[in-house]
Design a protein around this motif. Sequence first.
Motif, PDB file in Angstrom:
ATOM      1  N   GLU A  44      28.148  46.569  18.264  1.00 45.91           N
ATOM      2  CA  GLU A  44      27.449  45.454  18.902  1.00 45.91           C
ATOM      3  C   GLU A  44      27.165  45.730  20.370  1.00 45.91           C
ATOM      4  OE1 GLU A  44      29.310  41.746  17.941  1.00 45.91           O
ATOM      5  OE2 GLU A  44      29.563  42.346  15.864  1.00 45.91           O
ATOM      6  N   GLY A  45      27.417  46.954  20.802  1.00 44.91           N
ATOM      7  CA  GLY A  45      27.156  47.327  22.185  1.00 44.91           C
ATOM      8  C   GLY A  45      28.413  47.350  23.025  1.00 44.91           C
ATOM      9  N   ASP A  46      28.239  47.747  24.284  1.00 45.80           N
ATOM     10  CA  ASP A  46      29.347  47.778  25.230  1.00 45.80           C
ATOM     11  C   ASP A  46      29.746  46.356  25.594  1.00 45.80           C
ATOM     12  OD1 ASP A  46      29.076  50.573  25.396  1.00 45.80           O
ATOM     13  OD2 ASP A  46      27.718  50.419  27.096  1.00 45.80           O
ATOM     14  N   ARG A  47      31.054  46.150  25.779  1.00 48.47           N
ATOM     15  CA  ARG A  47      31.558  44.832  26.201  1.00 48.47           C
ATOM     16  C   ARG A  47      32.641  45.016  27.249  1.00 48.47           C
ATOM     17  NH1 ARG A  47      33.393  41.882  20.894  1.00 48.47           N
ATOM     18  NH2 ARG A  47      34.607  43.785  20.824  1.00 48.47           N
ATOM     19  N   VAL A  48      32.576  44.178  28.281  1.00 41.69           N
ATOM     20  CA  VAL A  48      33.602  44.165  29.316  1.00 41.69           C
ATOM     21  C   VAL A  48      33.900  42.721  29.683  1.00 41.69           C
ATOM     22  CG1 VAL A  48      34.111  44.702  31.729  1.00 41.69           C
ATOM     23  CG2 VAL A  48      33.045  46.418  30.311  1.00 41.69           C
ATOM     24  N   ARG A  49      35.175  42.404  29.775  1.00 37.43           N
ATOM     25  CA  ARG A  49      35.613  41.098  30.282  1.00 37.43           C
ATOM     26  C   ARG A  49      36.443  41.390  31.525  1.00 37.43           C
ATOM     27  NH1 ARG A  49      40.306  37.811  28.832  1.00 37.43           N
ATOM     28  NH2 ARG A  49      39.969  35.748  29.708  1.00 37.43           N
ATOM     29  N   LEU A  50      36.020  40.850  32.642  1.00 38.05           N
ATOM     30  CA  LEU A  50      36.628  41.115  33.938  1.00 38.05           C
ATOM     31  C   LEU A  50      37.357  39.880  34.444  1.00 38.05           C
ATOM     32  CD1 LEU A  50      36.727  42.896  36.613  1.00 38.05           C
ATOM     33  CD2 LEU A  50      34.703  41.607  37.283  1.00 38.05           C
ATOM     34  N   GLN A  51      38.540  40.085  35.007  1.00 39.23           N
ATOM     35  CA  GLN A  51      39.304  39.013  35.644  1.00 39.23           C
ATOM     36  C   GLN A  51      39.735  39.507  37.019  1.00 39.23           C
ATOM     37  OE1 GLN A  51      42.338  38.638  32.541  1.00 39.23           O
ATOM     38  NE2 GLN A  51      41.522  36.594  32.128  1.00 39.23           N
ATOM     39  N   VAL A  52      39.637  38.625  38.022  1.00 39.98           N
ATOM     40  CA  VAL A  52      39.909  39.014  39.402  1.00 39.98           C
ATOM     41  C   VAL A  52      40.753  37.951  40.095  1.00 39.98           C
ATOM     42  CG1 VAL A  52      38.846  39.561  41.635  1.00 39.98           C
ATOM     43  CG2 VAL A  52      37.692  40.225  39.512  1.00 39.98           C
ATOM     44  N   VAL A  53      41.724  38.411  40.874  1.00 40.90           N
ATOM     45  CA  VAL A  53      42.463  37.546  41.794  1.00 40.90           C
ATOM     46  C   VAL A  53      41.961  37.899  43.187  1.00 40.90           C
ATOM     47  CG1 VAL A  53      44.714  36.995  42.794  1.00 40.90           C
ATOM     48  CG2 VAL A  53      44.493  37.335  40.322  1.00 40.90           C
ATOM     49  N   LEU A  54      41.568  36.864  43.934  1.00 34.69           N
ATOM     50  CA  LEU A  54      41.047  37.038  45.287  1.00 34.69           C
ATOM     51  C   LEU A  54      42.103  36.678  46.322  1.00 34.69           C
ATOM     52  CD1 LEU A  54      37.593  35.306  44.685  1.00 34.69           C
ATOM     53  CD2 LEU A  54      38.043  37.777  44.770  1.00 34.69           C
ATOM     54  N   SER A  55      41.881  37.128  47.540  1.00 33.70           N
ATOM     55  CA  SER A  55      42.755  36.744  48.647  1.00 33.70           C
ATOM     56  C   SER A  55      42.689  35.230  48.818  1.00 33.70           C
ATOM     57  CB  SER A  55      42.305  37.444  49.931  1.00 33.70           C
ATOM     58  OG  SER A  55      40.957  37.112  50.229  1.00 33.70           O
ATOM     59  N   ASP A  56      43.638  34.679  49.553  1.00 34.49           N
ATOM     60  CA  ASP A  56      43.698  33.224  49.744  1.00 34.49           C
ATOM     61  C   ASP A  56      42.399  32.652  50.290  1.00 34.49           C
ATOM     62  OD1 ASP A  56      46.268  33.130  48.751  1.00 34.49           O
ATOM     63  OD2 ASP A  56      47.218  33.121  50.733  1.00 34.49           O
ATOM     64  N   ASP A  57      41.716  33.410  51.145  1.00 36.29           N
ATOM     65  CA  ASP A  57      40.450  32.909  51.691  1.00 36.29           C
ATOM     66  C   ASP A  57      39.246  33.261  50.812  1.00 36.29           C
ATOM     67  OD1 ASP A  57      40.124  35.610  52.175  1.00 36.29           O
ATOM     68  OD2 ASP A  57      40.008  35.416  54.363  1.00 36.29           O
ATOM     69  N   GLY A  58      39.494  33.938  49.679  1.00 29.58           N
ATOM     70  CA  GLY A  58      38.433  34.236  48.721  1.00 29.58           C
ATOM     71  C   GLY A  58      37.478  35.345  49.133  1.00 29.58           C
ATOM     72  N   THR A  59      37.827  36.100  50.162  1.00 35.43           N
ATOM     73  CA  THR A  59      36.888  37.103  50.661  1.00 35.43           C
ATOM     74  C   THR A  59      37.171  38.528  50.193  1.00 35.43           C
ATOM     75  OG1 THR A  59      38.160  37.479  52.684  1.00 35.43           O
ATOM     76  CG2 THR A  59      36.451  35.756  52.746  1.00 35.43           C
ATOM     77  N   THR A  60      38.375  38.776  49.673  1.00 33.03           N
ATOM     78  CA  THR A  60      38.776  40.138  49.315  1.00 33.03           C
ATOM     79  C   THR A  60      39.394  40.160  47.923  1.00 33.03           C
ATOM     80  OG1 THR A  60      39.244  40.563  51.648  1.00 33.03           O
ATOM     81  CG2 THR A  60      40.183  42.105  50.075  1.00 33.03           C
ATOM     82  N   VAL A  61      39.135  41.238  47.195  1.00 30.94           N
ATOM     83  CA  VAL A  61      39.731  41.418  45.875  1.00 30.94           C
ATOM     84  C   VAL A  61      41.165  41.904  46.035  1.00 30.94           C
ATOM     85  CG1 VAL A  61      39.633  42.780  43.753  1.00 30.94           C
ATOM     86  CG2 VAL A  61      37.516  41.889  44.762  1.00 30.94           C
ATOM     87  N   GLU A  62      42.100  41.185  45.412  1.00 28.65           N
ATOM     88  CA  GLU A  62      43.499  41.601  45.434  1.00 28.65           C
ATOM     89  C   GLU A  62      43.896  42.328  44.153  1.00 28.65           C
ATOM     90  OE1 GLU A  62      46.154  38.434  46.496  1.00 28.65           O
ATOM     91  OE2 GLU A  62      45.540  38.535  48.592  1.00 28.65           O
ATOM     92  N   THR A  63      43.471  41.793  43.011  1.00 30.20           N
ATOM     93  CA  THR A  63      43.847  42.358  41.715  1.00 30.20           C
ATOM     94  C   THR A  63      42.658  42.279  40.770  1.00 30.20           C
ATOM     95  OG1 THR A  63      46.070  41.473  42.064  1.00 30.20           O
ATOM     96  CG2 THR A  63      45.571  42.271  39.864  1.00 30.20           C
ATOM     97  N   VAL A  64      42.502  43.309  39.954  1.00 32.80           N
ATOM     98  CA  VAL A  64      41.422  43.369  38.964  1.00 32.80           C
ATOM     99  C   VAL A  64      42.023  43.785  37.627  1.00 32.80           C
ATOM    100  CG1 VAL A  64      39.289  44.534  38.283  1.00 32.80           C
ATOM    101  CG2 VAL A  64      39.751  44.134  40.694  1.00 32.80           C
ATOM    102  N   ARG A  65      41.578  43.149  36.568  1.00 37.71           N
ATOM    103  CA  ARG A  65      41.905  43.582  35.214  1.00 37.71           C
ATOM    104  C   ARG A  65      40.636  43.442  34.378  1.00 37.71           C
ATOM    105  NH1 ARG A  65      45.530  45.097  37.594  1.00 37.71           N
ATOM    106  NH2 ARG A  65      47.753  44.814  37.296  1.00 37.71           N
ATOM    107  N   PHE A  66      40.538  44.315  33.375  1.00 42.35           N
ATOM    108  CA  PHE A  66      39.418  44.205  32.453  1.00 42.35           C
ATOM    109  C   PHE A  66      39.876  44.571  31.053  1.00 42.35           C
ATOM    110  CE2 PHE A  66      39.304  48.733  33.213  1.00 42.35           C
ATOM    111  CZ  PHE A  66      38.810  49.280  32.041  1.00 42.35           C
ATOM    112  N   THR A  67      39.140  44.078  30.087  1.00 44.22           N
ATOM    113  CA  THR A  67      39.296  44.473  28.697  1.00 44.22           C
ATOM    114  C   THR A  67      37.894  44.753  28.180  1.00 44.22           C
ATOM    115  OG1 THR A  67      39.189  42.171  27.949  1.00 44.22           O
ATOM    116  CG2 THR A  67      41.396  43.105  28.291  1.00 44.22           C
ATOM    117  N   GLY A  68      37.810  45.448  27.088  1.00 44.32           N
ATOM    118  CA  GLY A  68      36.501  45.703  26.514  1.00 44.32           C
ATOM    119  C   GLY A  68      36.498  46.896  25.598  1.00 44.32           C
ATOM    120  N   ASP A  69      35.322  47.197  25.101  1.00 39.73           N
ATOM    121  CA  ASP A  69      35.120  48.383  24.287  1.00 39.73           C
ATOM    122  C   ASP A  69      33.672  48.809  24.434  1.00 39.73           C
ATOM    123  OD1 ASP A  69      33.604  46.721  22.466  1.00 39.73           O
ATOM    124  OD2 ASP A  69      35.477  46.162  21.513  1.00 39.73           O
ATOM    125  N   GLY A  70      33.432  50.050  24.090  1.00 38.97           N
ATOM    126  CA  GLY A  70      32.085  50.571  24.225  1.00 38.97           C
ATOM    127  C   GLY A  70      32.101  52.066  24.408  1.00 38.97           C
TER     128      GLY A  70
END
Length: 137
Positions: A44-70
């Motif tokens: 069914e094609g490439d798939r990615v699900r992304l989840q992100v935790v941002l800094s308290d002020d929302g300006t910087t990426v602190e943590t990233v996780r993804f799941t998917g296949d493709g």
Amino acid sequence: MNNKFVQELLADHSQNPRNYGELPSPDVEAAMTNPQCVGPTHPEGDRVRLQVVLSDDGTTVETVRFTGDGCTLSQAGASLLSEQMVGVAVSEIVEWDSEYIEEHVGMDLTPPRLQCAELILTAFRQAIEDGPTNPSS
């Protein structure tokens, strides 16, 4: 970068993706598909699900996780680019372009292959546009 090294790098990131998994309370998240890239392992094609935790002020990426296949490139690209996102300003990440992606995957990409490699970046942009996953927190 030599071709053998690039192949080994992409294979490693595809088979042993960094930042793979889910976050219990992401600030933003999005799922993205690339139905143009189909294969035996991803009919069914490439798939990615992304989840992100941002800094308290929302300006910087602190943590990233993804799941998917493709395809190898979509999953290796997600792994490689997710590593690059940590500690970087959101405003900088949304500006990453094909040149940035090609530099980090180690090769020039045709437009269809670029779609595979940038799938996580497309998901990131969508997640930021959609806003907080849980606005009341």
